[in-house]
Design a protein around this motif. Structure first.
Motif, mmCIF file in Angstrom:
data_model
loop_
_atom_site.group_PDB
_atom_site.id
_atom_site.type_symbol
_atom_site.label_atom_id
_atom_site.label_comp_id
_atom_site.label_asym_id
_atom_site.label_seq_id
_atom_site.Cartn_x
_atom_site.Cartn_y
_atom_site.Cartn_z
ATOM 1 N N ARG A 74 1.204 8.114 8.729
ATOM 2 C CA ARG A 74 1.498 8.970 7.587
ATOM 3 C C ARG A 74 2.763 9.766 7.847
ATOM 4 N N GLN A 75 3.591 9.864 6.820
ATOM 5 C CA GLN A 75 4.796 10.683 6.897
ATOM 6 C C GLN A 75 4.434 12.116 6.565
ATOM 7 N N ILE A 77 6.170 15.666 5.618
ATOM 8 C CA ILE A 77 7.416 16.336 5.268
ATOM 9 C C ILE A 77 7.159 17.819 5.306
ATOM 10 N N ALA A 78 7.558 18.454 6.377
ATOM 11 C CA ALA A 78 7.291 19.878 6.526
ATOM 12 C C ALA A 78 8.509 20.594 7.064
ATOM 13 N N VAL A 83 11.684 14.180 9.572
ATOM 14 C CA VAL A 83 10.381 13.713 9.117
ATOM 15 C C VAL A 83 9.468 13.531 10.320
ATOM 16 N N LEU A 125 -2.290 8.009 -6.619
ATOM 17 C CA LEU A 125 -2.194 9.130 -5.697
ATOM 18 C C LEU A 125 -1.873 8.643 -4.285
ATOM 19 N N GLN A 126 -0.848 9.222 -3.695
ATOM 20 C CA GLN A 126 -0.493 8.858 -2.332
ATOM 21 C C GLN A 126 -1.095 9.825 -1.321
ATOM 22 N N GLY A 127 -1.348 11.034 -1.775
ATOM 23 C CA GLY A 127 -1.941 12.001 -0.868
ATOM 24 C C GLY A 127 -1.717 13.419 -1.338
ATOM 25 N N VAL A 128 -2.507 14.309 -0.816
ATOM 26 C CA VAL A 128 -2.321 15.727 -1.103
ATOM 27 C C VAL A 128 -2.014 16.415 0.216
ATOM 28 N N ASP A 129 -0.835 16.964 0.312
ATOM 29 C CA ASP A 129 -0.434 17.630 1.542
ATOM 30 C C ASP A 129 -0.576 19.132 1.384
ATOM 31 N N VAL A 130 -1.273 19.723 2.307
ATOM 32 C CA VAL A 130 -1.320 21.180 2.342
ATOM 33 C C VAL A 130 -0.586 21.624 3.598
ATOM 34 N N ILE A 131 0.434 22.411 3.412
ATOM 35 C CA ILE A 131 1.203 22.888 4.552
ATOM 36 C C ILE A 131 1.194 24.408 4.556
ATOM 37 N N ILE B 77 9.952 21.997 0.458
ATOM 38 C CA ILE B 77 10.201 20.836 1.306
ATOM 39 C C ILE B 77 9.259 19.747 0.875
ATOM 40 N N ASP B 129 1.843 25.617 0.871
ATOM 41 C CA ASP B 129 2.400 24.631 -0.053
ATOM 42 C C ASP B 129 1.412 23.515 -0.265
ATOM 43 N N ILE B 131 1.397 19.899 -1.966
ATOM 44 C CA ILE B 131 2.246 18.889 -2.572
ATOM 45 C C ILE B 131 1.419 17.641 -2.849
ATOM 46 N N ARG B 133 1.474 14.014 -3.805
ATOM 47 C CA ARG B 133 2.429 12.907 -3.822
ATOM 48 C C ARG B 133 1.831 11.708 -4.558
#
Lengths: 138, 138
Positions: A74-75, A77-78, A83, A125-131, B77, B129, B131, B133
DNA sequence: CTTAATGCAAAGGCTTTGCAGAGAC
DNA sequence: GTCTCTGCAAAGCCTTTGCATTAAG
């Protein structure tokens, strides 16, 4: 910590994602999965070439891109500059230190994101990123 | 949509964040807040210089960095290649199209993130954040 | 006059690309 | 022999930096 992760494991993983398991791809896969932590392409490059193996930068980038595209890794982006690639594809989130650029995992077990709107038509949906971004108080 | 946003509004905003309101900074601020949407530094640069004004690339980057640092705008980002700057600093999240690189807002009103672990000692939260995707099915 | 901001161009870092050579089947 | 992968170097893109010039008070 270095989890046992053999060439055979890597080959199996690559096959499972429809990727031809070449020597270099196996090496790169092992570097990521043995350590089990996200790293930048350059880290992978450095580690792969540490013990006298030879893998070019282009191949490292191409392979990481391929693995990500096929869903094997998984990529993340943060960081505004580079990356990260994460061998952990199970749902989890990230803690990002804006001071150092360090990225650590947050288990998704307890984290819940609710109330997201529906996606546009025809979108997958590719994913939900929580940063979670933080900074050391000075 | 272009919301009325005068030079005076920009000057007030800059003052509120402890930033010296120079000609160029006001121009840049207006570009972002008139349109009210996140853009990349290069977009800002292009728009600012569209109507014959002259602002250098360095000043655009420096100013956007300054605005973000002072909390007047927000860095997003989401794209592996470039940073977006968002004039909307109220809590909200983002929908990112991996195919086109397009970024759109999600109101945070209904979105809830629960179960996040405590931060490391001495850390101050910069933001959370989310995001989402997605990718157009082919 | 002194301090701060701007502009230009060059440099920097990460990533991608083109193409020739090596490898696999 | 054909198709795929790899490696090298060059190019690309976004961003930052150094330093001289200009503007501001």
């Amino acid at each position: 910590m270095v989890t046992p992760y053999t060439d055979a494991d890597a080959v199996a993983l690559l096959h499972r994602h429809g990727i031809n398991p070449t020597t270099q791809r196996v090496m790169i896969t092992r570097v990521l999965f043995e350590r089990g932590v996200h790293m930048a392409a350059d880290d992978v490059f450095r580690i792969v070439n540490a013990d006298d193996n030879q893998v070019s930068k282009a191949t490292v980038y191409n392979t990481l891109g391929l693995l990500a595209e096929k869903g094997a890794i998984r990529q993340v982006i943060a960081d505004p500059v580079k990356v990260f690639y994460d061998p952990n594809t199970s749902p989890h989130h990230h803690l990002y230190d804006e001071g150092t650029g360090e990225l650590t995992d947050i288990d998704a077990i307890d984290v819940n994101v609710t109330g997201l709107p529906p996606l546009p038509l025809g979108a997958s949906l590719q994913g939900v990123d929580v940063i979670v971004r933080f900074r050391q108080k000075k």
